[in-house]
Design a protein around this motif. Sequence first.
Motif, PDB file in Angstrom:
ATOM      1  N   LYS A  19       0.830  -1.208   0.000  1.00  0.00           N
ATOM      2  CA  LYS A  19       0.000   0.000   0.000  1.00  0.00           C
ATOM      3  C   LYS A  19       0.866   1.261   0.000  1.00  0.00           C
ATOM      4  N   ALA A  20       1.926   1.256   0.799  1.00  0.00           N
ATOM      5  CA  ALA A  20       2.810   2.423   0.875  1.00  0.00           C
ATOM      6  C   ALA A  20       3.510   2.670  -0.453  1.00  0.00           C
ATOM      7  N   LEU A  21       3.904   1.598  -1.140  1.00  0.00           N
ATOM      8  CA  LEU A  21       4.578   1.756  -2.432  1.00  0.00           C
ATOM      9  C   LEU A  21       3.623   2.248  -3.517  1.00  0.00           C
ATOM     10  N   LYS A  22       2.341   1.932  -3.394  1.00  0.00           N
ATOM     11  CA  LYS A  22       1.367   2.478  -4.345  1.00  0.00           C
ATOM     12  C   LYS A  22       1.256   3.989  -4.180  1.00  0.00           C
ATOM     13  N   GLU A  23       1.345   4.467  -2.942  1.00  0.00           N
ATOM     14  CA  GLU A  23       1.262   5.895  -2.661  1.00  0.00           C
ATOM     15  C   GLU A  23       2.591   6.607  -2.915  1.00  0.00           C
ATOM     16  N   ASN A  24       3.698   5.884  -2.758  1.00  0.00           N
ATOM     17  CA  ASN A  24       5.044   6.445  -2.913  1.00  0.00           C
ATOM     18  C   ASN A  24       5.874   5.507  -3.790  1.00  0.00           C
ATOM     19  N   PRO A  25       5.624   5.489  -5.089  1.00  0.00           N
ATOM     20  CA  PRO A  25       6.272   4.502  -5.964  1.00  0.00           C
ATOM     21  C   PRO A  25       7.787   4.639  -6.078  1.00  0.00           C
ATOM     22  N   ASP A  26       8.355   5.765  -5.636  1.00  0.00           N
ATOM     23  CA  ASP A  26       9.811   5.909  -5.688  1.00  0.00           C
ATOM     24  C   ASP A  26      10.511   5.171  -4.554  1.00  0.00           C
ATOM     25  N   GLU A  42      11.530  -7.950   1.708  1.00  0.00           N
ATOM     26  CA  GLU A  42      12.627  -7.888   0.741  1.00  0.00           C
ATOM     27  C   GLU A  42      12.271  -8.650  -0.539  1.00  0.00           C
ATOM     28  N   ARG A  43      11.730  -9.842  -0.392  1.00  0.00           N
ATOM     29  CA  ARG A  43      11.353 -10.668  -1.549  1.00  0.00           C
ATOM     30  C   ARG A  43      10.283  -9.962  -2.387  1.00  0.00           C
ATOM     31  N   PHE A  44       9.259  -9.444  -1.728  1.00  0.00           N
ATOM     32  CA  PHE A  44       8.185  -8.737  -2.421  1.00  0.00           C
ATOM     33  C   PHE A  44       8.746  -7.557  -3.218  1.00  0.00           C
ATOM     34  N   ALA A  45       9.595  -6.765  -2.580  1.00  0.00           N
ATOM     35  CA  ALA A  45      10.140  -5.579  -3.238  1.00  0.00           C
ATOM     36  C   ALA A  45      10.992  -5.952  -4.449  1.00  0.00           C
ATOM     37  N   ARG A  46      11.861  -6.932  -4.290  1.00  0.00           N
ATOM     38  CA  ARG A  46      12.723  -7.345  -5.410  1.00  0.00           C
ATOM     39  C   ARG A  46      11.905  -7.906  -6.572  1.00  0.00           C
ATOM     40  N   LEU A  47      10.895  -8.685  -6.267  1.00  0.00           N
ATOM     41  CA  LEU A  47      10.041  -9.249  -7.323  1.00  0.00           C
ATOM     42  C   LEU A  47       9.275  -8.169  -8.071  1.00  0.00           C
ATOM     43  N   ILE A  65      13.595   0.579   0.611  1.00  0.00           N
ATOM     44  CA  ILE A  65      13.144   0.119  -0.693  1.00  0.00           C
ATOM     45  C   ILE A  65      13.111   1.324  -1.625  1.00  0.00           C
ATOM     46  N   TRP A  66      13.738   1.205  -2.795  1.00  0.00           N
ATOM     47  CA  TRP A  66      13.743   2.311  -3.751  1.00  0.00           C
ATOM     48  C   TRP A  66      13.893   1.777  -5.163  1.00  0.00           C
ATOM     49  N   ARG A  67      13.600   2.642  -6.119  1.00  0.00           N
ATOM     50  CA  ARG A  67      13.741   2.294  -7.541  1.00  0.00           C
ATOM     51  C   ARG A  67      15.115   2.678  -8.010  1.00  0.00           C
TER      52      ARG A  67
END
Length: 67
Positions: A19-26, A42-47, A65-67
């Motif tokens: 949910k947080a990454l949907k609001e802050n995709p960077d 970690e697994r979710f973010a890398r995938l 977590i970042w792009r």
Amino acid sequence: MQIDARGLSCPQPVINTQKALKENPDGVQVLVDDVTARTNIERFARLNGYQVESQAENDNFLVKIWR
């Protein structure tokens, strides 16, 4: 943005991270107090194409977590 997922059982920390990454995709930072939650986040973010770095802070883990 930093979210506090300490004390939450899986899969809730991963859901909160999603949910947080949907609001802050960077990127976001997630504070957890469980090794399993850290590993799952970690697994979710890398995938999902993110870079991930974790560091221990006392009895907690800060997952960046970042792009």
